[in-house]
Each structure stands twice: as C-alpha cells, then as structure tokens.
Design a protein around this motif. Sequence first.
Motif, PDB file in Angstrom:
ATOM      1  N   PHE A  47       0.835  -1.198   0.000  1.00 18.08           N
ATOM      2  CA  PHE A  47       0.000   0.000   0.000  1.00 18.08           C
ATOM      3  C   PHE A  47       0.868   1.245   0.000  1.00 18.08           C
ATOM      4  CE2 PHE A  47      -3.490   2.701   0.936  1.00 18.08           C
ATOM      5  CZ  PHE A  47      -3.057   3.603   1.902  1.00 18.08           C
ATOM      6  N   VAL A  48       0.449   2.245  -0.784  1.00 21.36           N
ATOM      7  CA  VAL A  48       1.166   3.517  -0.838  1.00 21.36           C
ATOM      8  C   VAL A  48       0.296   4.634  -0.263  1.00 21.36           C
ATOM      9  CG1 VAL A  48       2.181   5.261  -2.360  1.00 21.36           C
ATOM     10  CG2 VAL A  48       2.532   2.819  -2.840  1.00 21.36           C
ATOM     11  N   ALA A  49      -0.893   4.822  -0.855  1.00 20.01           N
ATOM     12  CA  ALA A  49      -1.768   5.905  -0.425  1.00 20.01           C
ATOM     13  C   ALA A  49      -3.180   5.632  -0.918  1.00 20.01           C
ATOM     14  CB  ALA A  49      -1.283   7.247  -0.965  1.00 20.01           C
ATOM     15  N   ALA A  50      -4.161   6.238  -0.237  1.00 18.63           N
ATOM     16  CA  ALA A  50      -5.564   6.052  -0.611  1.00 18.63           C
ATOM     17  C   ALA A  50      -6.309   7.367  -0.512  1.00 18.63           C
ATOM     18  CB  ALA A  50      -6.224   5.011   0.296  1.00 18.63           C
ATOM     19  N   LEU A  51      -7.325   7.504  -1.363  1.00 17.82           N
ATOM     20  CA  LEU A  51      -8.206   8.670  -1.351  1.00 17.82           C
ATOM     21  C   LEU A  51      -9.631   8.152  -1.310  1.00 17.82           C
ATOM     22  CD1 LEU A  51      -7.826  11.816  -1.629  1.00 17.82           C
ATOM     23  CD2 LEU A  51      -8.511  11.515  -4.015  1.00 17.82           C
ATOM     24  N   THR A  52     -10.371   8.550  -0.286  1.00 14.38           N
ATOM     25  CA  THR A  52     -11.720   8.033  -0.135  1.00 14.38           C
ATOM     26  C   THR A  52     -12.707   9.178   0.057  1.00 14.38           C
ATOM     27  OG1 THR A  52     -13.021   6.356   1.037  1.00 14.38           O
ATOM     28  CG2 THR A  52     -11.602   7.743   2.370  1.00 14.38           C
ATOM     29  N   SER A  53     -13.945   8.942  -0.362  1.00 12.68           N
ATOM     30  CA  SER A  53     -14.965   9.968  -0.240  1.00 12.68           C
ATOM     31  C   SER A  53     -16.336   9.300  -0.108  1.00 12.68           C
ATOM     32  CB  SER A  53     -14.961  10.876  -1.478  1.00 12.68           C
ATOM     33  OG  SER A  53     -16.001  11.835  -1.393  1.00 12.68           O
ATOM     34  N   THR A  54     -17.156   9.843   0.768  1.00 13.54           N
ATOM     35  CA  THR A  54     -18.516   9.313   0.900  1.00 13.54           C
ATOM     36  C   THR A  54     -19.497  10.050  -0.004  1.00 13.54           C
ATOM     37  OG1 THR A  54     -18.894  10.802   2.761  1.00 13.54           O
ATOM     38  CG2 THR A  54     -18.133   8.576   3.271  1.00 13.54           C
ATOM     39  N   ASP A  55     -19.181  11.309  -0.324  1.00 10.35           N
ATOM     40  CA  ASP A  55     -20.134  12.112  -1.077  1.00 10.35           C
ATOM     41  C   ASP A  55     -19.573  12.703  -2.362  1.00 10.35           C
ATOM     42  OD1 ASP A  55     -19.841  15.065   1.083  1.00 10.35           O
ATOM     43  OD2 ASP A  55     -18.383  13.967  -0.124  1.00 10.35           O
ATOM     44  N   GLY A  56     -18.338  12.395  -2.675  1.00  6.52           N
ATOM     45  CA  GLY A  56     -17.734  12.921  -3.889  1.00  6.52           C
ATOM     46  C   GLY A  56     -17.289  14.360  -3.794  1.00  6.52           C
ATOM     47  N   ALA A  78     -13.713  16.636 -11.768  1.00 11.95           N
ATOM     48  CA  ALA A  78     -14.113  16.931 -13.144  1.00 11.95           C
ATOM     49  C   ALA A  78     -13.467  15.979 -14.136  1.00 11.95           C
ATOM     50  CB  ALA A  78     -13.759  18.377 -13.485  1.00 11.95           C
ATOM     51  N   LYS A  79     -12.253  15.571 -13.829  1.00  7.88           N
ATOM     52  CA  LYS A  79     -11.523  14.675 -14.741  1.00  7.88           C
ATOM     53  C   LYS A  79     -11.617  13.214 -14.305  1.00  7.88           C
ATOM     54  CE  LYS A  79      -8.140  18.171 -16.131  1.00  7.88           C
ATOM     55  NZ  LYS A  79      -6.699  18.529 -16.221  1.00  7.88           N
ATOM     56  N   ASN A  80     -12.245  12.975 -13.148  1.00  7.16           N
ATOM     57  CA  ASN A  80     -12.345  11.613 -12.603  1.00  7.16           C
ATOM     58  C   ASN A  80     -10.966  10.958 -12.557  1.00  7.16           C
ATOM     59  OD1 ASN A  80     -13.709   9.573 -11.390  1.00  7.16           O
ATOM     60  ND2 ASN A  80     -14.901   8.976 -13.186  1.00  7.16           N
ATOM     61  N   THR A  81     -10.016  11.699 -12.054  1.00  7.94           N
ATOM     62  CA  THR A  81      -8.610  11.284 -12.048  1.00  7.94           C
ATOM     63  C   THR A  81      -8.027  11.456 -10.657  1.00  7.94           C
ATOM     64  OG1 THR A  81      -8.319  11.865 -14.374  1.00  7.94           O
ATOM     65  CG2 THR A  81      -6.325  11.732 -13.032  1.00  7.94           C
ATOM     66  N   VAL A  82      -7.225  10.493 -10.262  1.00  7.46           N
ATOM     67  CA  VAL A  82      -6.490  10.553  -9.001  1.00  7.46           C
ATOM     68  C   VAL A  82      -5.009  10.672  -9.311  1.00  7.46           C
ATOM     69  CG1 VAL A  82      -5.873   9.275  -6.921  1.00  7.46           C
ATOM     70  CG2 VAL A  82      -8.234   9.281  -7.721  1.00  7.46           C
ATOM     71  N   TYR A  83      -4.337  11.519  -8.562  1.00  9.23           N
ATOM     72  CA  TYR A  83      -2.910  11.767  -8.781  1.00  9.23           C
ATOM     73  C   TYR A  83      -2.100  11.305  -7.580  1.00  9.23           C
ATOM     74  CZ  TYR A  83      -4.924  14.893 -12.257  1.00  9.23           C
ATOM     75  OH  TYR A  83      -5.649  15.411 -13.300  1.00  9.23           O
ATOM     76  N   LEU A  84      -0.861  10.959  -7.854  1.00  2.00           N
ATOM     77  CA  LEU A  84       0.096  10.692  -6.784  1.00  2.00           C
ATOM     78  C   LEU A  84       1.342  11.514  -7.079  1.00  2.00           C
ATOM     79  CD1 LEU A  84       0.669   9.003  -4.210  1.00  2.00           C
ATOM     80  CD2 LEU A  84       1.907   7.407  -5.702  1.00  2.00           C
ATOM     81  N   GLN A  85       1.528  12.565  -6.308  1.00  2.00           N
ATOM     82  CA  GLN A  85       2.723  13.389  -6.430  1.00  2.00           C
ATOM     83  C   GLN A  85       3.805  12.788  -5.548  1.00  2.00           C
ATOM     84  OE1 GLN A  85       3.349  16.214  -8.348  1.00  2.00           O
ATOM     85  NE2 GLN A  85       5.453  15.962  -7.606  1.00  2.00           N
ATOM     86  N   MET A  86       4.933  12.448  -6.143  1.00  2.00           N
ATOM     87  CA  MET A  86       6.017  11.806  -5.419  1.00  2.00           C
ATOM     88  C   MET A  86       7.236  12.709  -5.457  1.00  2.00           C
ATOM     89  SD  MET A  86       5.569   7.878  -6.748  1.00  2.00           S
ATOM     90  CE  MET A  86       6.136   8.244  -8.399  1.00  2.00           C
TER      91      MET A  86
END
Length: 126
Positions: A47-56, A78-86
């Motif tokens: 596991f590295v990282a997670a992003l969670t949301s109940t309501d968007g 808007a882009k339905n995209t998740v990023y990981l800045q390292m």
Amino acid sequence: QVQLVESGGGLVQTGGSLRLSCAASGRTFSGSTTSWFRQAPGKEREFVAALTSTDGRIFYAYYSDSMKGRFTISGDNAKNTVYLQMNSLKPEDTAVYYCAARLGSYSRDTSTYNYWGQGTQVTVSS
C-alpha cells in the motif's frame, strides 16, 4: 465496467519528483476509494496511499508511514482522475505502481479491491 489507466511513470534521479495519474471511467468518487499500490521485483504488492470519499465532495487521504511527507494523493472530480505526487524519490521507491479502486471505505488490503490498472513503472537511479 470500471477501467483505470495509469500514466506518468518513468526514470528519475534520486531526489527527483514524478506525478502519477490514474484516469478512471465507469465510476464516480462518491462512496468509493481509489488507492495506489506498488510492487518491486521479488516483493509483495504494498500500500502507498488512498483517497476516499462518501459524497464525492469531501476527500480523505491515507498514507503508508514510510511515504508520508514525501507523497501526496489528490483527486480531480471533473476529470475523474487521481494523482500521486512523489517527491524526494529514493532508489527504494523503484517499483511498478498500480492504481486500484473499490466501493466503500479505505483499505490497505489488496484483496478488497475490485478494479486495477495495468501499472506504470517508476525507476529511481542512484
């Protein structure tokens, strides 16, 4: 059908930065978790990282202790995209990085994720 497509991997020197992207289709952020995992040769996927949301609208981020402070996960509705800045990358960060998604709350367990991307290679040279 949910599809996840990662991009942004590459070769970088020690101390450098990369930003990975995970473009999702077939799902929204609401009520779901999108995470990054990585797998180095001969090692288990971790596991590295997670992003969670109940309501968007409100997002919660979780990190592996070893990456907290160097990596940042974020999302663009808007882009339905998740990023990981390292940042401050180290040779031990070399791995294939995978994006994964699941309905429901945060989890570090790979077996609880229903959808996976194909992975993107990150190589950090010393």
